[in-house]
Design a protein around this motif. Sequence first.
Motif, PDB file in Angstrom:
ATOM      1  N   TYR A  32      -4.206 -13.423  -7.440  1.00 12.48           N
ATOM      2  CA  TYR A  32      -3.594 -13.907  -6.129  1.00 12.48           C
ATOM      3  C   TYR A  32      -2.852 -12.845  -5.513  1.00 12.48           C
ATOM      4  O   TYR A  32      -2.057 -12.234  -6.214  1.00 12.48           O
ATOM      5  CB  TYR A  32      -2.556 -15.095  -6.321  1.00 12.48           C
ATOM      6  CG  TYR A  32      -1.950 -15.638  -5.101  1.00 12.48           C
ATOM      7  CD1 TYR A  32      -2.646 -16.869  -4.430  1.00 12.48           C
ATOM      8  CD2 TYR A  32      -0.653 -14.927  -4.374  1.00 12.48           C
ATOM      9  CE1 TYR A  32      -1.951 -17.436  -3.450  1.00 12.48           C
ATOM     10  CE2 TYR A  32      -0.182 -15.600  -3.471  1.00 12.48           C
ATOM     11  CZ  TYR A  32      -0.692 -16.716  -2.839  1.00 12.48           C
ATOM     12  OH  TYR A  32      -0.035 -17.365  -1.679  1.00 12.48           O
ATOM     13  N   ARG A  33      -3.094 -12.468  -4.407  1.00 10.74           N
ATOM     14  CA  ARG A  33      -2.407 -11.098  -3.698  1.00 10.74           C
ATOM     15  C   ARG A  33      -1.625 -11.632  -2.446  1.00 10.74           C
ATOM     16  O   ARG A  33      -2.278 -12.556  -1.823  1.00 10.74           O
ATOM     17  CB  ARG A  33      -3.405 -10.191  -3.379  1.00 10.74           C
ATOM     18  CG  ARG A  33      -2.547  -8.882  -2.821  1.00 10.74           C
ATOM     19  CD  ARG A  33      -3.789  -7.753  -2.895  1.00 10.74           C
ATOM     20  NE  ARG A  33      -3.191  -6.497  -2.168  1.00 10.74           N
ATOM     21  CZ  ARG A  33      -3.745  -5.819  -1.474  1.00 10.74           C
ATOM     22  NH1 ARG A  33      -4.822  -6.007  -1.198  1.00 10.74           N
ATOM     23  NH2 ARG A  33      -2.873  -4.660  -0.858  1.00 10.74           N
ATOM     24  N   PHE A  34      -0.535 -11.080  -2.243  1.00  8.04           N
ATOM     25  CA  PHE A  34       0.545 -11.564  -1.394  1.00  8.04           C
ATOM     26  C   PHE A  34       1.088 -10.472  -0.529  1.00  8.04           C
ATOM     27  O   PHE A  34       1.809  -9.590  -1.636  1.00  8.04           O
ATOM     28  CB  PHE A  34       1.375 -12.520  -1.762  1.00  8.04           C
ATOM     29  CG  PHE A  34       2.452 -12.966  -0.529  1.00  8.04           C
ATOM     30  CD1 PHE A  34       1.995 -13.904   0.301  1.00  8.04           C
ATOM     31  CD2 PHE A  34       3.629 -12.603  -0.777  1.00  8.04           C
ATOM     32  CE1 PHE A  34       2.760 -14.482   1.336  1.00  8.04           C
ATOM     33  CE2 PHE A  34       4.350 -12.925   0.502  1.00  8.04           C
ATOM     34  CZ  PHE A  34       4.194 -13.840   1.554  1.00  8.04           C
ATOM     35  N   GLU A  35       0.901  -9.970   0.792  1.00  9.52           N
ATOM     36  CA  GLU A  35       1.544  -9.002   1.217  1.00  9.52           C
ATOM     37  C   GLU A  35       2.627  -9.568   2.472  1.00  9.52           C
ATOM     38  O   GLU A  35       2.210  -9.925   3.367  1.00  9.52           O
ATOM     39  CB  GLU A  35       0.716  -7.855   1.849  1.00  9.52           C
ATOM     40  CG  GLU A  35       1.120  -6.930   2.534  1.00  9.52           C
ATOM     41  CD  GLU A  35       0.108  -5.944   3.375  1.00  9.52           C
ATOM     42  OE1 GLU A  35       0.555  -5.284   4.255  1.00  9.52           O
ATOM     43  OE2 GLU A  35      -1.005  -5.943   2.777  1.00  9.52           O
ATOM     44  N   PRO A  36       3.868  -9.459   2.346  1.00  2.42           N
ATOM     45  CA  PRO A  36       4.784  -9.841   3.253  1.00  2.42           C
ATOM     46  C   PRO A  36       4.946  -8.433   4.206  1.00  2.42           C
ATOM     47  O   PRO A  36       4.926  -7.268   3.613  1.00  2.42           O
ATOM     48  CB  PRO A  36       6.113 -10.036   2.458  1.00  2.42           C
ATOM     49  CG  PRO A  36       5.885  -8.982   1.401  1.00  2.42           C
ATOM     50  CD  PRO A  36       4.605  -9.182   0.875  1.00  2.42           C
ATOM     51  N   ARG A  37       5.121  -8.814   5.463  1.00  5.53           N
ATOM     52  CA  ARG A  37       5.437  -7.699   6.505  1.00  5.53           C
ATOM     53  C   ARG A  37       6.489  -8.138   7.419  1.00  5.53           C
ATOM     54  O   ARG A  37       6.290  -8.810   8.384  1.00  5.53           O
ATOM     55  CB  ARG A  37       4.115  -7.508   7.172  1.00  5.53           C
ATOM     56  CG  ARG A  37       2.914  -6.831   6.690  1.00  5.53           C
ATOM     57  CD  ARG A  37       1.833  -6.544   7.654  1.00  5.53           C
ATOM     58  NE  ARG A  37       0.503  -6.316   6.902  1.00  5.53           N
ATOM     59  CZ  ARG A  37      -0.631  -5.996   7.605  1.00  5.53           C
ATOM     60  NH1 ARG A  37      -0.594  -6.305   8.732  1.00  5.53           N
ATOM     61  NH2 ARG A  37      -1.624  -5.598   6.768  1.00  5.53           N
TER      62      ARG A  37
END
Length: 127
Positions: A32-37
């Motif tokens: 599971y990969r998550f990238e907040p911007r």
Amino acid sequence: MADFILAGKADDPQYARAEMLGHHLSLNLPHYRFEPRPIVPDEWDEVARKIYVQYDWADRPARDRTIKVPGDALQQMVWRRSGELIGNANDFISLMKATYNQELDISQDTLDAIAQENLKTLLDTKK
């Protein structure tokens, strides 16, 4: 592999809620990969339009089969790295509940504090 990107105003408590859930899942689920911007609030409208155009979402429905546009319906944007628009923070939270049976119970005061910290951190990094 689940791979999500979240963009939104850094000072938005709903952005903070989705961000915390994404981080929680990335720490606790394999693949599971998550990238907040986080985006400076004054820049959000322009950035949202650019993202919207970049992924051609005007002609592609979101996961719920509706066409969403920047503004009221997309105060935050969540999408898969593949380009599939999930929707806003609430759409993401609902999807994570349905898919992984995961949700976080975070008080509004905590979300407000996280949102303010997000904004402060973002502004500090832009100096």
